[in-house]
Design a protein around this motif. Structure first.
Motif, mmCIF file in Angstrom:
data_model
loop_
_atom_site.group_PDB
_atom_site.id
_atom_site.type_symbol
_atom_site.label_atom_id
_atom_site.label_comp_id
_atom_site.label_asym_id
_atom_site.label_seq_id
_atom_site.Cartn_x
_atom_site.Cartn_y
_atom_site.Cartn_z
ATOM 1 N N LEU A 121 0.489 16.705 -11.907
ATOM 2 C CA LEU A 121 0.447 18.131 -11.573
ATOM 3 C C LEU A 121 1.426 18.923 -12.437
ATOM 4 O O LEU A 121 1.100 20.015 -12.922
ATOM 5 C CB LEU A 121 0.759 18.332 -10.092
ATOM 6 N N LEU A 122 2.617 18.326 -12.624
ATOM 7 C CA LEU A 122 3.592 19.011 -13.469
ATOM 8 C C LEU A 122 3.099 19.100 -14.909
ATOM 9 O O LEU A 122 3.200 20.151 -15.554
ATOM 10 C CB LEU A 122 4.930 18.266 -13.418
ATOM 11 N N VAL A 123 2.542 17.951 -15.378
ATOM 12 C CA VAL A 123 2.007 17.959 -16.750
ATOM 13 C C VAL A 123 0.833 18.916 -16.856
ATOM 14 O O VAL A 123 0.691 19.656 -17.836
ATOM 15 C CB VAL A 123 1.589 16.529 -17.149
ATOM 16 N N LEU A 137 1.424 9.023 -5.494
ATOM 17 C CA LEU A 137 1.899 10.386 -5.245
ATOM 18 C C LEU A 137 2.834 10.851 -6.366
ATOM 19 O O LEU A 137 2.743 12.009 -6.819
ATOM 20 C CB LEU A 137 2.617 10.448 -3.899
ATOM 21 N N GLU A 138 3.713 9.936 -6.797
ATOM 22 C CA GLU A 138 4.609 10.308 -7.900
ATOM 23 C C GLU A 138 3.817 10.589 -9.169
ATOM 24 O O GLU A 138 4.110 11.537 -9.906
ATOM 25 C CB GLU A 138 5.613 9.184 -8.141
ATOM 26 N N ARG A 139 2.798 9.721 -9.412
ATOM 27 C CA ARG A 139 1.977 9.942 -10.604
ATOM 28 C C ARG A 139 1.222 11.271 -10.512
ATOM 29 O O ARG A 139 1.137 12.028 -11.485
ATOM 30 C CB ARG A 139 0.987 8.786 -10.772
ATOM 31 N N GLU A 158 0.830 -1.208 0.000
ATOM 32 C CA GLU A 158 0.000 0.000 0.000
ATOM 33 C C GLU A 158 0.862 1.254 0.000
ATOM 34 O O GLU A 158 0.542 2.247 -0.668
ATOM 35 C CB GLU A 158 -0.919 -0.008 1.214
ATOM 36 N N LEU A 159 1.962 1.179 0.775
ATOM 37 C CA LEU A 159 2.861 2.333 0.828
ATOM 38 C C LEU A 159 3.512 2.576 -0.527
ATOM 39 O O LEU A 159 3.594 3.721 -0.996
ATOM 40 C CB LEU A 159 3.924 2.110 1.901
ATOM 41 N N ARG A 160 3.949 1.454 -1.179
ATOM 42 C CA ARG A 160 4.523 1.615 -2.517
ATOM 43 C C ARG A 160 3.486 2.144 -3.501
ATOM 44 O O ARG A 160 3.780 3.003 -4.341
ATOM 45 C CB ARG A 160 5.084 0.273 -3.005
#
Length: 670
Positions: free
Chosen positions: A257-259, A250-252, A242-244
Motif C-alpha cells: 500500500l505504501l509502495v 499484512l506487513e507485505r 497462520e498468524l505469522r
C-alpha cells in the motif's frame, strides 16, 4: 404426600447415576489402549516428539534405578548375614545383583548419548533394561528358598513393574505386555517348581495384578495426555504459523500500500509531466508541420509557377509562328512538370512514411540486386554530371537480408543520388561515388562513399530534416529537393533492426552506411531483372496494344488518352463503372491491360472493375491501379496487379504497363 417424596427421590438419584456413569466411562477410557494416529507419518512425528520431551526424565529414572538396585544389594547382604538359610545362597544373590549393576551402568552410559533422544534407540535401551532387571529378579526369586523369595524378592518384581509403568513414559501397550509377561513367568515358575507357598502365591498374584492394573491405567492416561498435548501443540503451531503468515501478509500488504501510494504519486507526477511534454511535443509537431507545409507549398509553387509561364510563352510563340521557340518552351514545360512530380511524390512519400500508414512487406532477397538496380538507374545521371559510379560487391557470394526491397531500394537510390548531386568538381581528382556491400556474421551493410564537399559535423542532425540542404542557398533544384535524406531516415525508422550511420569530413567526402539483419543462404523468390530498354523500344512494344481505361476525373482521363494515342495504344475509356460494364459487353478483342483508378464514383473500386472484367471476359485481365490512395490501403485484387501513386511520370506509367503486359505476351508466345 407420597408423590412428592418419589419425585424427590428420583431427582436426588439422577445426579448420582450420572456421576456413576461418568466415573465408569472415565475408568474404561483410562484402561483402554490409546489409538495411534491414522497417518503413519504423524504417528512417527509424535513418537519422536514424545522421546525428545521425556528424554531428560528417562535419563534421571535410569540413574534412580541404579541407586535403587544398589540399595537392594546392601539390603540382601545385611539380611543374609543373619540368616543361615539365605547365607548359603549369598554368593549367587550377589552375583545376580552385580550383574544388574553392570547392566544398569552400561544402560546409564547409553542413555547419556545424543542418539537416546530418538524413539527407536530410547525404546530399545529402556526395554532391554526393564526386561533384563525383571529376568534378574525372577532369577533371584527362583534361587531364594521360600518363604524368603516372597518376602525378599517378590516385592522387587512389583517395584520394577511400578517403575516401568510410572517413570519411563513408555507406550501403554508395551508396558502392559511387560507386566503380563512378568506375571505369566511367575505363574509358570510356581506351577513348575512350587517356589511359593500357596497363600503367598495367591497374595502375591493379587498384589501384582493390582499393580499392573493401576500402572496400566496410569500409563494409558499419561500416553493419552501426551497425544492430546501433541495434537494441541500442532494445532497451536499451525495457528501460530497462520498468524505469522497473516502478519507477514499484512506487513507485505501494508508495504504494498505504501509502495502503491508512492507509485500513485509518482504516476500522477509522471502523468502531469507527460501531459506537459505532450503539449510541448504537440506544439513542436504543429510548428514543424506548419514549417513543413510552408516549405512544401513554397517549393511546389516554384515549378508550378514556371510551368504556367512556360505554357503561356509557348502559346505566344505558336501564335507568332515561332515553332522552334515553342518546342523549346514546351521542353522546359516538361522539365518543370518532372520537377513538380518529383517534389510532390517526395512530399507524399515522406508524409506517408511519417504517418505510419506504410506497412513494410518483408521478404528475403539478395541485397546486391537492389544495389545493382540503383546503380543502373542512376548511372546515366552520374555520367551527365561527370561523376564516376563504382560498385564493390562480393563476387560469387549471395548476401541475403530480410527487408522491404522496394523501400530499401528507394533509400539506397536516394543516398547514391545525393552523392552524385553534391560531387565536388573543383578537386583535382575525378568525382567518384562508390557503393559497396559488406557482410558480417549477423549483419549486412551497404556503404555509399563519395569524395564530394562533405558535411560539417554541426549539420549531421539537420540534414535529415525536410528541405534542408548543405551548400545550396539558391535552392537549385538540380541539386535535389532537400527530401532525399528525410525519406531515407523515415525508411530506416520504419524497418525493423535497420539503422543508418554517417561519417563525413568537410571538403573530403561522406560515407553513409545502411545496416540490416543478415538472413538465410538463399532468397525467398529470386527474380530476374528485365533488360533495360530505350524509350523508343518501350513505346514500340506498346504500339498496337489494347487497353481499357477507367478514370472518373476528366482531366486525368483526357491526358491519359492523349498519351496513349501518342504511344500507338488502342483504348476504350470509361468515366464510371456503368460505362465500363457497357464497354465490356461490346468489346471484340480481349484487352491486354486495364488501367483504373482505385476509388470510383458510387463507392465502386478497382476490385469491382477486376471482378467485372473476369466475369464478362471469362478470365482475369492484368490491372494497373493508378491512384492517389496510400498503397497500404489498396485491397489485393483477384488478378495480377501493380499500383502507381499519383502523380505518375509518363516513363513510370509506360514501364508499369510493360511490366504487366510483357509477361502476358511471353505466356501467349510460349
Amino acid at each position: 404426600m407420597a408423590v412428592p417424596q418419589r419425585a424427590a427421590s428420583a431427582h436426588s438419584s439422577g445426579p448420582i447415576a450420572a456421576a456413576a456413569r461418568e466415573a465408569v466411562a472415565s475408568l474404561v477410557r483410562n484402561l483402554t489402549m490409546p489409538k495411534a494416529f491414522p497417518d503413519p507419518a504423524l504417528e512417527s512425528q509424535f513418537l519422536e516428539d514424545h522421546s525428545e520431551r521425556f528424554c531428560a526424565f528417562r535419563r534421571a529414572s535410569t540413574m534412580l534405578a541404579v541407586v535403587i538396585w544398589t540399595c537392594f544389594l546392601w539390603w540382601d547382604v545385611s539380611f543374609a548375614r543373619g540368616n543361615k538359610t539365605l547365607n548359603v545362597r549369598l554368593d549367587q544373590i550377589l552375583l545376580l545383583r552385580f550383574v544388574g549393576i553392570v547392566l544398569l551402568l552400561i544402560l546409564a552410559l547409553m542413555v547419556l548419548r545424543p542418539s537416546f533422544r530418538t524413539h527407536k534407540i530410547s525404546q530399545r535401551i529402556i526395554l532391554v533394561g526393564v526386561y533384563g532387571l525383571l529376568c534378574l529378579i525372577l532369577a533371584l526369586f527362583a534361587i531364594t528358598p521360600a518363604p524368603y523369595n516372597y518376602t525378599q524378592h517378590f516385592n522387587g518384581l512389583c517395584l520394577a513393574l511400578f517403575v516401568q509403568f510410572s517413570f519411563f513414559y513408555l507406550r501403554a501397550r508395551i508396558v502392559l505386555i511387560a507386566g503380563i509377561v512378568t506375571m505369566a513367568s511367575v505363574v509358570v515358575l510356581q506351577l513348575g517348581a512350587h517356589l511359593l507357598h500357596t497363600e503367598d502365591f495367591f497374595a502375591g498374584m493379587f498384589y501384582m495384578f493390582n499393580v499392573i492394573v493401576v500402572g496400566h491405567g496410569v500409563c494409558v492416561h499419561a500416553e493419552r495426555v501426551s497425544r492430546e498435548r501433541f495434537v494441541s501443540e500442532r494445532a497451536l503451531a499451525s495457528l501460530n504459523q497462520e498468524l505469522r503468515g497473516a502478519n507477514v501478509s499484512l506487513e507485505r500488504k501494508n508495504s504494498e500500500l505504501l509502495v502503491s501510494k508512492k507509485d500513485q504519486e509518482n504516476k500522477t507526477n509522471a502523468l502531469l509531466a507527460l501531459r506537459e511534454q505532450q503539449m510541448i511535443a504537440a506544439q513542436t509537431a504543429s510548428r514543424e508541420k506548419s514549417n513543413f507545409l510552408a516549405a512544401a507549398t513554397h517549393d511546389l509553387r516554384q515549378p508550378m509557377h514556371a510551368l504556367n509561364l512556360f505554357l503561356q510563352a509557348a502559346a505566344e510563340a505558336i501564335r507568332n509562328g515561332d515553332f522552334d521557340e515553342a518546342e523549346r518552351l514546351i521542353d522546359d514545360c516538361g522539365r518543370s512538370s518532372v520537377i513538380l512530380a518529383r517534389l510532390l511524390n517526395a512530399v507524399l512519400d515522406l508524409s506517408r512514411l511519417e504517418s505510419g500508414r506504410v506497412v513494410p512487406r518483408y521478404h528475403v532477397f539478395d541485397v546486391r540486386q537492389i544495389v545493382e538496380e540503383a546503380a543502373a538507374q542512376l548511372r546515366p545521371f552520374a555520367m551527365s554530371r561527370g561523376v564516376e559510379l563504382r560498385l564493390r560487391l562480393p563476387k560469387d557470394e549471395v548476401v541475403c537480408v530480410r527487408s522491404d526491397s522496394h523501400w530499401l531500394g528507394r533509400a539506397v537510390a536516394n543516398l547514391v543520388s545525393n552523392g552524385i548531386k553534391y560531387a565536388d568538381k573543383t578537386k583535382g581528382t575525378k568525382p567518384t561515388v562508390i557503393v559497396g556491400v559488406v557482410r558480417s556474421a549477423t549483419r549486412a551493410r551497404i556503404d555509399v562513399l563519395d569524395n564530394g564537399i562533405g558535411i560539417p559535423g554541426d549539420y549531421f542532425d539537420a540534414i535529415f530534416q525536410p528541405f534542408f540542404q548543405v551548400d545550396n542557398p539558391e535552392q537549385d533544384r538540380d541539386k535535389g529537393l532537400g527530401l532525399g535524406l528525410s525519406i531515407v531516415n523515415a525508411v530506416v525508422s520504419m524497418l525493423d533492426q535497420h539503422r543508418i550511420e554517417l561519417k563525413s569530413t568537410e571538403t573530403r567526402g561522406s560515407r553513409f552506411s545502411l545496416e540490416m539483419p543478415l538472413c538465410g543462404p538463399t532468397p525467398d523468390k529470386p527474380s530476374t531483372r528485365a533488360p533495360l530498354r530505350s524509350e523508343a523500344d518501350e513505346t514500340a512494344q506498346l504500339s498496337g496494344r489494347y487497353v481499357l481505361l477507367v478514370e472518373d476525373d476528366g482531366l486525368v482521363r483526357a491526358s491519359t488518352e492523349a498519351l496513349l494515342s501518342q504511344w500507338g495504344v488502342l483504348y476504350d475509356s470509361a468515366a464510371t463503372f456503368e460505362e465500363f460494364e457497357e464497354i465490356l459487353g461490346s468489346v471484340e478483342r480481349f484487352p491486354d491491360l486495364i488501367i483504373t483508378d482505385f476509388r470510383l464514383r458510387d463507392t465502386k473500386t478497382a476490385r469491382e472493375v477486376a471482378m467485372a472484367s473476369a466475369a464478362k471476359l471469362g478470365r482475369a485481365c492484368p490491372c494497373l491501379v493508378v491512384t492517389g490512395e496510400p498503397a497500404a490501403s489498396i485491397v489485393p485484387l483477384a488478378c495480377e496487379q501493380d499500383v502507381l501513386s499519383k502523380p505518375v511520370s509518363p516513363m513510370d506509367l509506360r514501364r508499369g504497363m510493360l511490366a504487366l503486359i510483357a509477361p502476358e505476351c511471353e505466356a501467349v508466345t510460349a
